[in-house]
Scaffold this motif. Structure first.
Motif: not given
Length: 106
Positions: A21-25, A36, A39
């Motif tokens: 699980r990661i955060e992406a823009e 998208v 990271p």
């Protein structure tokens, strides 16, 4: 129900073990061709859903098959449709970059 199961649709398969699980823009809406940035990456990319990727592959296969048959008119037509699809995708990508003042990577 786990948090991951909450976001899964009926056709999704749960992957155990290798998922992270990661955060992406997200620079566009989350449709079939979302722009998208992952990271650690300088530039965003385009997230293509699996079914859309399969369609893209089928479109390329049509061009190849028409060429193999020597049907240049069909190959040209199929290639033109494929190019139009890719141009639309590129236009969406470039618009997202411009909207967020990000230079093109090319």
């Amino acid at each position: 129900m786990s948090s991951i199961e909450h976001f899964m649709s009926d056709g999704d398969v749960r992957l155990d073990g290798l998922m992270e699980r990661i955060e992406a823009e997200l620079f566009t809406d989350g449709g079939n061709d979302a722009v998208v940035r992952m990271p650690g990456r300088r530039f965003p990319g385009v997230l293509v859903q699996g079914d859309s990727l399969r369609i893209l592959r089928s479109d390329v296969a049509e061009v190849v098959e028409a060429c193999e048959r020597g049907d240049l008119d069909e190959a040209r037509e199929s290639a033109g449709l494929l190019l139009a699809s890719l141009d639309a995708l590129l236009t969406r990508y470039e618009a997202a970059l411009a909207e967020h003042d990000i230079p093109r990577p090319y």
